[in-house]
Design a protein around this motif. Structure first.
Motif, PDB file in Angstrom:
ATOM      1  N   ARG A  92       0.831  -1.208   0.000  1.00  0.00           N
ATOM      2  CA  ARG A  92       0.000   0.000   0.000  1.00  0.00           C
ATOM      3  C   ARG A  92       0.862   1.253   0.000  1.00  0.00           C
ATOM      4  O   ARG A  92       0.588   2.209  -0.724  1.00  0.00           O
ATOM      5  N   ALA A  93       1.917   1.268   0.800  1.00  0.00           N
ATOM      6  CA  ALA A  93       2.802   2.436   0.856  1.00  0.00           C
ATOM      7  C   ALA A  93       3.525   2.621  -0.469  1.00  0.00           C
ATOM      8  O   ALA A  93       3.675   3.735  -0.955  1.00  0.00           O
ATOM      9  N   ALA A  94       3.952   1.526  -1.089  1.00  0.00           N
ATOM     10  CA  ALA A  94       4.629   1.617  -2.385  1.00  0.00           C
ATOM     11  C   ALA A  94       3.680   2.149  -3.453  1.00  0.00           C
ATOM     12  O   ALA A  94       4.080   2.915  -4.321  1.00  0.00           O
ATOM     13  N   ALA A  95       2.413   1.758  -3.378  1.00  0.00           N
ATOM     14  CA  ALA A  95       1.435   2.229  -4.356  1.00  0.00           C
ATOM     15  C   ALA A  95       1.190   3.726  -4.217  1.00  0.00           C
ATOM     16  O   ALA A  95       0.895   4.410  -5.192  1.00  0.00           O
ATOM     17  N   CYS A  96       1.289   4.264  -2.999  1.00  0.00           N
ATOM     18  CA  CYS A  96       1.077   5.691  -2.768  1.00  0.00           C
ATOM     19  C   CYS A  96       2.257   6.520  -3.254  1.00  0.00           C
ATOM     20  O   CYS A  96       2.110   7.698  -3.532  1.00  0.00           O
ATOM     21  N   GLY A  97       3.434   5.929  -3.284  1.00  0.00           N
ATOM     22  CA  GLY A  97       4.627   6.693  -3.610  1.00  0.00           C
ATOM     23  C   GLY A  97       5.093   7.433  -2.368  1.00  0.00           C
ATOM     24  O   GLY A  97       4.478   7.355  -1.315  1.00  0.00           O
ATOM     25  N   ALA A  98       6.172   8.130  -2.472  1.00  0.00           N
ATOM     26  CA  ALA A  98       6.697   8.876  -1.328  1.00  0.00           C
ATOM     27  C   ALA A  98       7.137  10.251  -1.790  1.00  0.00           C
ATOM     28  O   ALA A  98       7.704  10.390  -2.865  1.00  0.00           O
ATOM     29  N   GLY A  99       6.876  11.248  -0.993  1.00  0.00           N
ATOM     30  CA  GLY A  99       7.288  12.601  -1.308  1.00  0.00           C
ATOM     31  C   GLY A  99       8.587  12.929  -0.607  1.00  0.00           C
ATOM     32  O   GLY A  99       9.107  12.133   0.171  1.00  0.00           O
ATOM     33  N   PRO A 117      12.181   5.197   8.979  1.00  0.00           N
ATOM     34  CA  PRO A 117      10.926   4.641   8.476  1.00  0.00           C
ATOM     35  C   PRO A 117      10.658   5.103   7.045  1.00  0.00           C
ATOM     36  O   PRO A 117      10.918   6.249   6.690  1.00  0.00           O
ATOM     37  N   ARG A 118      10.175   4.190   6.223  1.00  0.00           N
ATOM     38  CA  ARG A 118       9.775   4.528   4.859  1.00  0.00           C
ATOM     39  C   ARG A 118       8.280   4.768   4.896  1.00  0.00           C
ATOM     40  O   ARG A 118       7.529   3.955   5.404  1.00  0.00           O
ATOM     41  N   LEU A 119       7.859   5.911   4.383  1.00  0.00           N
ATOM     42  CA  LEU A 119       6.438   6.211   4.412  1.00  0.00           C
ATOM     43  C   LEU A 119       6.026   7.040   3.226  1.00  0.00           C
ATOM     44  O   LEU A 119       6.817   7.750   2.634  1.00  0.00           O
ATOM     45  N   ALA A 120       4.754   6.903   2.898  1.00  0.00           N
ATOM     46  CA  ALA A 120       4.108   7.745   1.897  1.00  0.00           C
ATOM     47  C   ALA A 120       3.175   8.670   2.668  1.00  0.00           C
ATOM     48  O   ALA A 120       2.573   8.265   3.664  1.00  0.00           O
ATOM     49  N   PHE A 121       3.063   9.919   2.224  1.00  0.00           N
ATOM     50  CA  PHE A 121       2.255  10.861   2.988  1.00  0.00           C
ATOM     51  C   PHE A 121       1.557  11.846   2.082  1.00  0.00           C
ATOM     52  O   PHE A 121       1.907  12.017   0.916  1.00  0.00           O
ATOM     53  N   LYS A 122       0.567  12.516   2.639  1.00  0.00           N
ATOM     54  CA  LYS A 122      -0.182  13.589   1.968  1.00  0.00           C
ATOM     55  C   LYS A 122      -0.351  14.705   2.978  1.00  0.00           C
ATOM     56  O   LYS A 122      -0.656  14.463   4.141  1.00  0.00           O
ATOM     57  N   THR A 123      -0.128  15.935   2.522  1.00  0.00           N
ATOM     58  CA  THR A 123      -0.276  17.091   3.403  1.00  0.00           C
ATOM     59  C   THR A 123      -1.245  18.082   2.787  1.00  0.00           C
ATOM     60  O   THR A 123      -1.553  17.997   1.606  1.00  0.00           O
ATOM     61  N   GLY A 124      -1.689  19.029   3.603  1.00  0.00           N
ATOM     62  CA  GLY A 124      -2.518  20.089   3.066  1.00  0.00           C
ATOM     63  C   GLY A 124      -3.075  21.005   4.129  1.00  0.00           C
ATOM     64  O   GLY A 124      -3.149  20.653   5.299  1.00  0.00           O
ATOM     65  N   PRO A 125      -3.468  22.213   3.711  1.00  0.00           N
ATOM     66  CA  PRO A 125      -4.194  23.116   4.597  1.00  0.00           C
ATOM     67  C   PRO A 125      -5.689  22.943   4.350  1.00  0.00           C
ATOM     68  O   PRO A 125      -6.109  22.416   3.333  1.00  0.00           O
ATOM     69  N   SER A 126      -6.481  23.383   5.276  1.00  0.00           N
ATOM     70  CA  SER A 126      -7.921  23.384   5.055  1.00  0.00           C
ATOM     71  C   SER A 126      -8.330  24.720   4.444  1.00  0.00           C
ATOM     72  O   SER A 126      -7.527  25.637   4.309  1.00  0.00           O
ATOM     73  N   TYR A 127      -9.585  24.829   4.103  1.00  0.00           N
ATOM     74  CA  TYR A 127     -10.143  26.047   3.545  1.00  0.00           C
ATOM     75  C   TYR A 127      -9.858  27.220   4.467  1.00  0.00           C
ATOM     76  O   TYR A 127     -10.113  27.148   5.667  1.00  0.00           O
ATOM     77  N   GLY A 128      -9.309  28.287   3.951  1.00  0.00           N
ATOM     78  CA  GLY A 128      -9.041  29.482   4.742  1.00  0.00           C
ATOM     79  C   GLY A 128      -7.839  29.355   5.664  1.00  0.00           C
ATOM     80  O   GLY A 128      -7.655  30.160   6.562  1.00  0.00           O
ATOM     81  N   PHE A 129      -7.011  28.327   5.471  1.00  0.00           N
ATOM     82  CA  PHE A 129      -5.821  28.111   6.301  1.00  0.00           C
ATOM     83  C   PHE A 129      -6.148  28.033   7.784  1.00  0.00           C
ATOM     84  O   PHE A 129      -5.445  28.563   8.624  1.00  0.00           O
ATOM     85  N   ARG A 130      -7.237  27.366   8.135  1.00  0.00           N
ATOM     86  CA  ARG A 130      -7.612  27.188   9.534  1.00  0.00           C
ATOM     87  C   ARG A 130      -6.870  26.016  10.177  1.00  0.00           C
ATOM     88  O   ARG A 130      -6.637  26.004  11.363  1.00  0.00           O
TER      89      ARG A 130
END
Length: 183
Positions: free
Chosen positions: A13-20, A36-49
């Motif tokens: 699953r981690a390999a399928a996500c790729g890694a940043g 640790p090897r990990l795949a991740f996703k980041t982001g802000p919410s609407y309005g940078f809350r």
């Protein structure tokens, strides 16, 4: 629950996500023995809350949330800058010796906590952005409306000569147009 232990083939699953790329100041896992090897996703919410980072590693899935308890905006807050370093620290702790866990402490405070803006800078409207046009497809008291977000202290919003009150619990004021169309 902040972390969940994997069952099944988490590596696939981690390999399928790729890694940043890792957060600033951290060596890539391929150059670090035992990292640790990990795949991740980041982001802000609407309005940078809020800022979030979620990651999947060999044995764990972890999500990190950062934000203000009052829901106020934090201009420029991103998941990569605020939440990703903490995500990597959590994975370090989970991968380490369970008999001696390390404390979770950020190496540096987020820029929003270390920077003070000059009082003379004045208010800054964050939403709606300057020059934007908003489409209101509903109107009246049951319409969704538009959150009005600004950086500054003691600010008040007005529309048609009337003040727009703060939302529930002191949240951002919501402007509800009088009719459909672009504003």
């Amino acid at each position: 629950r902040v972390a969940a232990r994997h069952t099944g083939n988490a590596r696939a699953r981690a390999a399928a996500c790729g890694a940043g790329p890792p957060p600033p100041g951290r060596a890539p896992p391929s150059l670090s023995a035992g990292a640790p090897r990990l795949a991740f996703k980041t982001g802000p919410s609407y309005g940078f809350r809020d800022a979030v980072a979620a990651g999947i590693g060999d044995r764990w899935t972890v999500a990190v949330w950062t934000g203000r308890p009052d829901g106020g905006a934090r201009p420029g807050l991103t998941g990569r800058d605020a939440a990703l370093p903490l995500l990597f620290q959590v994975f370090d702790v989970l991968a380490g010796d369970p008999s001696s866990p390390r404390a979770l402490n950020p190496q540096v405070a987020p820029s929003a906590l270390t920077r003070l803006d000059a009082a003379a800078a004045g208010p800054v409207i964050l939403f709606p952005p300057d020059g934007s046009r908003l489409l209101a497809d509903g109107f009246g008291s049951h319409a969704r409306g538009f959150a009005l977000i600004a950086k500054g202290e003691g600010l008040r919003w007005f529309s048609g000569g009337a003040e727009i009150p703060a939302g529930p619990g002191g949240s951002a004021p919501v402007w509800k147009p009088s009719g459909p169309g672009f504003y």
